[in-house]
Enzyme design. Structure first.
Site, short mmCIF file in Angstrom:
data_model
loop_
_atom_site.label_atom_id
_atom_site.label_comp_id
_atom_site.label_asym_id
_atom_site.label_seq_id
_atom_site.Cartn_x
_atom_site.Cartn_y
_atom_site.Cartn_z
N SER A 125 11.94 29.15 40.40
CA SER A 125 12.68 30.05 39.03
C SER A 125 12.51 31.14 39.38
O SER A 125 13.77 30.90 40.02
CB SER A 125 11.47 30.06 37.87
OG SER A 125 12.44 30.38 36.34
N ASP A 180 13.07 20.05 32.20
CA ASP A 180 13.30 21.38 32.02
C ASP A 180 14.26 22.17 30.83
O ASP A 180 15.28 22.15 30.48
CB ASP A 180 13.42 21.86 33.41
CG ASP A 180 13.43 23.91 33.19
OD1 ASP A 180 13.11 24.44 32.44
OD2 ASP A 180 13.16 23.73 34.47
N HIS A 212 9.87 22.67 33.77
CA HIS A 212 10.14 23.90 34.43
C HIS A 212 8.16 24.20 34.95
O HIS A 212 7.16 24.55 34.73
CB HIS A 212 10.08 24.88 33.79
CG HIS A 212 10.47 26.00 34.30
ND1 HIS A 212 11.70 26.23 34.37
CD2 HIS A 212 9.84 27.61 34.21
CE1 HIS A 212 11.44 27.54 35.42
NE2 HIS A 212 10.57 28.19 35.02
#
Length: 242
Positions: A125, A180, A212
């Site tokens: 991320s 996601d 995610h």
């Protein structure tokens, strides 16, 4: 509020190689996590540490700072964002301060005898975004870059830097879950295609139904890629240091 380079030493968790240390991997966590937290998460997904015969894994922890998407709340983040979107300016001041702090971490590895072309940088991320800034704007001589569930803003300073590129660029390994909802799969795809158009050698791996998060299939694919960039055997041995 970002600490100046040199005033803060990043806390880190490490997994040591089982044999002779000849390469290093810097793995950056996502927003609000820690180096120790990321290591534990990976261990939970794989049922063992991500570990190698010859590669030291370094999981640094981002310093705590106010984070605008949390209405200024304090969080362990690599940099600030104006919002979680690919269509807004980057908070370059905080990104550049952290690039310098992470450069100090790379320099420590080089001083210990590891060549820059035997160091990989990457993350999950926000950590993947940070790694792309670090490598493509400051350290194009590292062995490679990986970004998991990550994206760059549409007018990223990374793209601007690559338009002025000179010489070879590190390969990018990028993965993203199709489900996601925080960092959209399309944002990752757009990042990958833009980097490819700017001369980065890269493949984009989609994982159907993955949100995610990290997945076992993704981490196994990452492990194989790591060994193609930093060849050697794989074994388990660990040491944690905070």
């Amino acid at each position: 509020m970002a600490a100046a380079s040199g005033s803060v030493t990043l806390q880190r968790c490490m997994v040591s190689p089982a044999g002779r240390h000849s390469a290093s991997l810097i793995f950056l966590h996502g927003s609000g996590d820690s180096g120790t937290g990321l290591r534990k998460w990976i261990k939970q997904v794989l049922n063992q540490d991500l570990a190698f015969q010859h590669i030291k894994i370094i999981y640094p922890t981002a310093p705590a700072r106010p984070y605008t998407p949390m209405k200024g709340g304090i969080s362990n983040v690599w940099f600030d964002r104006f919002k979680i979107s690919n269509d807004c300016p980057e908070h370059l001041e905080s990104i550049d301060v952290m690039c310098q702090m992470l450069t100090d971490l790379i320099d420590d590895e080089v001083k210990s005898g590891i060549k820059k072309n035997r160091i990989l940088v990457g993350g999950f991320s926000m950590g993947g975004c940070m790694a792309m800034h670090l490598a493509y704007r400051n350290h194009r001589d590292v062995a490679g870059v990986f970004a998991l569930s990550s994206f760059l803003n549409k007018a990223s300073a990374v793209y601007q830097a690559l338009q002025r590129r000179d010489g070879a660029l590190p390969e990018l390994f990028q993965c993203h879950g199709t489900a996601d909802e925080l960092v959209l799969h399309s944002w990752g795809e757009e990042t990958n295609s833009t980097l490819k158009a700017l001369g980065v050698s890269t493949k984009f791996h989609s994982f159907p139904g993955i949100h995610h998060e990290l997945s076992r299939a993704e981490l196994e694919k990452l492990k194989s890629w790591i060994l193609t960039k930093l060849p050697g055997g794989a074994e388990r041995h660990s040491e944690c240091q905070d």
